[in-house]
Design a protein around this motif. Sequence first.
Motif, PDB file in Angstrom:
ATOM      1  N   PHE A  67      -2.301  35.040  33.130  1.00 52.53           N
ATOM      2  CA  PHE A  67      -2.425  34.806  34.570  1.00 52.53           C
ATOM      3  C   PHE A  67      -2.435  36.162  35.297  1.00 52.53           C
ATOM      4  N   ILE A  85       4.841  33.728  34.839  1.00 49.97           N
ATOM      5  CA  ILE A  85       4.143  32.877  35.821  1.00 49.97           C
ATOM      6  C   ILE A  85       3.117  32.009  35.112  1.00 49.97           C
ATOM      7  N   TYR A  89       3.022  28.097  35.407  1.00 46.31           N
ATOM      8  CA  TYR A  89       1.805  27.592  36.053  1.00 46.31           C
ATOM      9  C   TYR A  89       1.007  26.703  35.104  1.00 46.31           C
ATOM     10  N   ILE A 120       0.365  22.650  35.738  1.00 46.66           N
ATOM     11  CA  ILE A 120      -1.010  22.125  35.859  1.00 46.66           C
ATOM     12  C   ILE A 120      -1.294  21.146  34.729  1.00 46.66           C
ATOM     13  N   TYR A 130      -4.688  23.900  29.451  1.00 50.55           N
ATOM     14  CA  TYR A 130      -3.589  24.482  30.239  1.00 50.55           C
ATOM     15  C   TYR A 130      -2.327  24.628  29.390  1.00 50.55           C
TER      16      TYR A 130
END
Length: 483
Positions: free
Chosen positions: A221, A279, A283, A287, A300
């Motif tokens: 990310f 993160i 994240y 998701i 994901y």
Amino acid sequence: MLLLGVLFFPLLAAVLVYLSGNKQAKYVALAAGVAELAGSYFLKIALSHNGLQPVTFSHAWISNPNISFALSVDGLSLFLILLTTFLIPLIILTTFRKEIDNAKSFYTLVLFMQFALIGVFAASDGFLFYIFWELALLPIYFIALLWGEGRDKEFRNRAIFKFFIYTLGGSLFMLIGYIWLYLKAGTFDVNVLYNLNLTEHEQLFIFCGFFVAFAIKIPIFPFHTWQPDTYKEAPSAGTMLLAGIMLKMGLYGLLRWLLPIVPQGVALATPYVIVLCIIGVVYGSIIAIRQADLKKLLAYSSLAHVGLIAAGIFSLTKEGFEGSVIQMISHGINVVALFFAAEIIFQRTGTFEIAKLGGIRGIAPKFSTAFLIVVLAAVALPLTNSFIGEFLLLFGVYEYNTWLSLVAGLTIVFGAVYMLRMYQNVMLGERNETTIGFTDLHMSELAVFVPVIVAIFVLGLYPKPVLHMIQPALDNILTYSLR
């Protein structure tokens, strides 16, 4: 010669596959994949007999600039080569019950990609590493573009083109870093680069160039935006190549080429990078929980797992390094099996939409059992392969920062939520119209799941042989990284 044979055999096999024609291509490709797996195992034996000292080959290639065709396989690169040669025959097997247009070209590209991947893991000359890095991009680009499964061809073309531009653009930053290093050292040899004296500003500059290339490939990310759509639009075999093997190129690059060469740059950037990795863990997990599409959920999920691996690497601890390698192997095995399970569901139902599935367990007990074992491995159930990897990674992050380890540990909770809920919605409950007539596993499909399940438990129950063989290489990298 053994090392050269392991490297070039897939390239020769790719030519034979193309000449064999469409009907025989998959059988020739599978035989070549199995033969290459045997060759890589002999490479493991050679490394053991060499006292875990690297198996090397070097020959002068280009005199100006000074570039050698230099290969070196230690415990770290060996197990990534073994992962590649273990997964390629399984990925080929996953396609056996599927009609593939222009099959000879498809399997030729798969084997050409294997050649490039092995080159990435074996190269000890920076320019040679860069060449193989770029070569690995070409076959997966055409596999995803020409055999993609997205129903909207225009959207698929955009997604695959974005992936190509992202990774190619990132690679150019890495090339700039290599050129800078060459101007300082007069060579691309990795051992010379490890001992190169660079200023803090030079190290930070090179760190940025290398990190962008590796972060896009992993992905970390916020360099991940190409990933979900590419995984979704690529054919399942292409997604397995991307998630199971190709992203390991970036993680391997961090260990082999980034941390030991620019340790001061790493020290300056680590506080920011490791936060980005964490993160990505949170994240990706959140998701994934929200996804209604099975294939995107797995995409994901992969983002979350590789974020934790990268965080373990940047913890600059022995446990973080060990956990990263174990988890690279485990993630490759598990994610290929997960995407194959998704492909089986799609072949039989025509959909990846979780809401349209359900009740499969009652009519496909073999498939439901195999799928459940892989799901439990993916959530790091004790005695499965991911448990030891995640434990070491979280311990490494804990040694770096307690609070970050607590946040990273959320991956265990979130992973259990989205994976077990997915399994419940897809496999349990009442049957939908799409799952009526769902058939159980065929022999070729069992031939994929059985070795995967064996690997899950063997690595989960007894990881010591792997840890023993990777230890000298990781100790050397850690020593240079903490200068």
